[in-house]
Design a protein around this motif. Structure first.
Motif, short mmCIF file in Angstrom:
data_model
loop_
_atom_site.label_atom_id
_atom_site.label_comp_id
_atom_site.label_asym_id
_atom_site.label_seq_id
_atom_site.Cartn_x
_atom_site.Cartn_y
_atom_site.Cartn_z
N PRO A 112 0.83 -1.21 0.00
CA PRO A 112 0.00 0.00 0.00
C PRO A 112 0.86 1.26 0.00
CG PRO A 112 -0.75 -1.58 1.65
CD PRO A 112 0.58 -2.07 1.16
N LEU A 113 0.44 2.26 -0.75
CA LEU A 113 1.17 3.52 -0.80
C LEU A 113 0.71 4.45 0.32
CD1 LEU A 113 1.05 4.27 -4.64
CD2 LEU A 113 3.02 3.46 -3.33
N PRO A 114 1.62 5.28 0.84
CA PRO A 114 1.20 6.28 1.83
C PRO A 114 0.23 7.27 1.19
CG PRO A 114 3.45 6.70 1.10
CD PRO A 114 3.06 5.36 0.54
N LYS A 115 -0.77 7.66 1.93
CA LYS A 115 -1.83 8.52 1.38
C LYS A 115 -2.08 9.71 2.29
CE LYS A 115 -4.22 4.56 -0.71
NZ LYS A 115 -3.24 3.55 -0.21
N GLU A 116 -2.64 10.73 1.68
CA GLU A 116 -3.06 11.91 2.42
C GLU A 116 -4.45 12.31 1.98
OE1 GLU A 116 -0.30 15.06 1.99
OE2 GLU A 116 1.39 13.98 2.90
N GLN A 117 -5.23 12.81 2.92
CA GLN A 117 -6.59 13.26 2.59
C GLN A 117 -6.51 14.71 2.15
OE1 GLN A 117 -10.24 12.11 4.81
NE2 GLN A 117 -10.34 14.28 5.33
N VAL A 118 -6.89 14.94 0.89
CA VAL A 118 -6.85 16.30 0.34
C VAL A 118 -8.06 17.09 0.83
CG1 VAL A 118 -6.76 17.67 -1.76
CG2 VAL A 118 -5.62 15.45 -1.68
N VAL A 119 -9.23 16.55 0.61
CA VAL A 119 -10.48 17.10 1.11
C VAL A 119 -11.29 15.92 1.61
CG1 VAL A 119 -10.50 19.08 -0.47
CG2 VAL A 119 -11.56 16.93 -1.17
N PRO A 120 -12.28 16.14 2.43
CA PRO A 120 -13.09 15.02 2.92
C PRO A 120 -13.62 14.16 1.77
CG PRO A 120 -13.62 17.00 4.14
CD PRO A 120 -12.69 17.42 3.04
N GLY A 121 -13.30 12.90 1.82
CA GLY A 121 -13.77 11.98 0.79
C GLY A 121 -12.80 11.79 -0.36
N LEU A 122 -11.69 12.58 -0.41
CA LEU A 122 -10.71 12.47 -1.50
C LEU A 122 -9.34 12.21 -0.90
CD1 LEU A 122 -9.92 12.62 -4.48
CD2 LEU A 122 -9.69 15.10 -4.22
N VAL A 123 -8.82 11.00 -1.16
CA VAL A 123 -7.52 10.60 -0.64
C VAL A 123 -6.59 10.31 -1.82
CG1 VAL A 123 -6.25 8.91 0.75
CG2 VAL A 123 -8.55 9.63 1.43
N LEU A 124 -5.38 10.88 -1.78
CA LEU A 124 -4.42 10.68 -2.86
C LEU A 124 -3.11 10.14 -2.28
CD1 LEU A 124 -4.88 13.98 -4.93
CD2 LEU A 124 -5.77 11.71 -5.46
N PRO A 125 -2.40 9.30 -3.07
CA PRO A 125 -1.10 8.81 -2.60
C PRO A 125 -0.09 9.96 -2.55
CG PRO A 125 -1.46 8.18 -4.88
CD PRO A 125 -2.76 8.75 -4.39
N SER A 126 0.79 9.91 -1.57
CA SER A 126 1.80 10.96 -1.42
C SER A 126 3.16 10.52 -1.93
CB SER A 126 1.93 11.36 0.06
OG SER A 126 2.24 10.22 0.85
N TYR A 127 3.19 9.38 -2.65
CA TYR A 127 4.44 8.86 -3.17
C TYR A 127 4.18 8.18 -4.51
CZ TYR A 127 8.86 6.23 -3.35
OH TYR A 127 10.06 5.73 -3.73
N ASP A 128 5.08 8.39 -5.48
CA ASP A 128 4.96 7.78 -6.80
C ASP A 128 5.95 6.62 -6.89
OD1 ASP A 128 5.17 7.09 -9.50
OD2 ASP A 128 4.66 9.11 -10.17
N GLU A 129 5.44 5.37 -6.87
CA GLU A 129 6.33 4.21 -6.85
C GLU A 129 7.05 4.02 -8.17
OE1 GLU A 129 2.45 2.50 -8.41
OE2 GLU A 129 3.18 4.19 -7.26
N ASP A 130 6.52 4.59 -9.27
CA ASP A 130 7.17 4.43 -10.56
C ASP A 130 8.42 5.31 -10.68
OD1 ASP A 130 5.35 2.56 -11.56
OD2 ASP A 130 3.94 4.14 -12.09
N GLU A 131 8.33 6.53 -10.18
CA GLU A 131 9.46 7.45 -10.30
C GLU A 131 10.28 7.56 -9.02
OE1 GLU A 131 9.08 11.12 -12.45
OE2 GLU A 131 7.02 10.64 -13.00
N GLY A 132 9.77 6.96 -7.91
CA GLY A 132 10.50 7.07 -6.66
C GLY A 132 10.50 8.48 -6.11
N LEU A 133 9.45 9.24 -6.38
CA LEU A 133 9.38 10.64 -5.96
C LEU A 133 8.12 10.87 -5.15
CD1 LEU A 133 10.26 12.36 -9.36
CD2 LEU A 133 11.81 11.94 -7.47
N VAL A 134 8.20 11.89 -4.30
CA VAL A 134 6.97 12.31 -3.63
C VAL A 134 6.02 12.85 -4.68
CG1 VAL A 134 8.12 12.79 -1.43
CG2 VAL A 134 7.95 14.59 -3.17
#
Length: 254
Positions: free
Chosen positions: A79-101
């Motif tokens: 599982p990728l680390p995630k952050e909640q941008v707005v209530p109900g919308l969660v996005l990963p905070s790390y890109d496993e393909d590029e190795g970048l935040v």
């Protein structure tokens, strides 16, 4: 819309002035810029190429990566680390393909979209031939620096029979000891290197389609080339043999 117009204005003003002359030969090169530029058409490169060329030089620190630089890809699924941008919308905070935040990965994608925008960087086909091979090599080496410049150029003429890569020996060299070795396969009668899978690719008007398959006998001598665009098999001695080899090399390098 106003932001897009502002960016377009900045682009049209800054890019030609920042990257207008990466070669030291002026915008068009030629004898007027000096004798060393008389056979160097790189001064007329399009802005897209100039920008990328300059970025490569900027990032080049002159060092050569060692064996430890290349690592096996990490195929661990987790599982990728995630952050909640707005209530109900969660996005990963790390890109496993590029190795970048995520912020840096998005910045890379935004820059990629910018330089690939055909309105800002229109695609150009420049008729800028090299008058002679030695002039092309000299100009290319003059543009490279640091780790980009090879320590010594391989002398194809001296090592594969004097016909460089355009001859039959050069064709075999590419397929058995060069860039095409990874696709060369043994057959019942010898060997083949097949790039015909490139034939369906769309090309712009006026350009020949990719795709070719070279066959060799058991002694690695060229027997024939299937030329996808011409839809025919070409053999050594045929009128189209030289062009079929060119089509094969072009497909291989693609």
């Amino acid at each position: 819309v106003l932001l897009a117009l502002a960016l377009a204005a900045i682009h049209s003003f800054a890019i030609p002035r920042s990257f207008g002359d990466i070669t030291g030969c002026g915008e068009g090169g030629g004898e007027a810029a000096g004798p060393e530029c008389a056979v160097d058409p790189t001064g007329g490169l399009d802005q897209y190429t100039k920008v990328y060329f300059s970025i490569i030089h900027l990032l080049d620190d002159g060092s050569q990566p060692g064996p430890s630089f290349v690592q096996a890809p990490n195929r661990t699924v987790q599982p990728l680390p995630k952050e909640q941008v707005v209530p109900g919308l969660v996005l990963p905070s790390y890109d496993e393909d590029e190795g970048l935040v995520t912020s840096r990965a998005l910045a890379n994608q935004a820059f990629s979209g910018y330089v690939k925008d055909g309105r800002l960087y229109p695609l150009e086909d420049l008729d800028l031939p090299w008058p002679e091979k030695d002039g092309a090599i000299k100009a290319l080496m003059g543009r490279l620096s640091g780790s980009l410049a090879p320590a010594e150029l391989y002398d194809y003429d001296a090592n594969i029979g004097g016909d460089s890569l355009i001859g039959d020996a050069g064709l075999a060299h590419l397929c058995f000891a060069g860039l095409g070795a990874h696709v060369t396969r043994r057959t019942a009668d010898g060997y083949e290197a097949d790039f015909t899978y490139l034939a369906p690719l769309t090309v712009r008007p006026g350009f020949e389609r990719y795709g070719a398959k070279a066959t060799f006998d058991a002694a690695a001598r060229p027997v024939s080339i299937w030329w996808s665009h011409g839809e025919k098999e070409v053999r050594p001695g045929d009128a189209a043999w030289t062009h079929a080899k060119f089509a094969f090399r072009s497909s291989l390098l693609t």
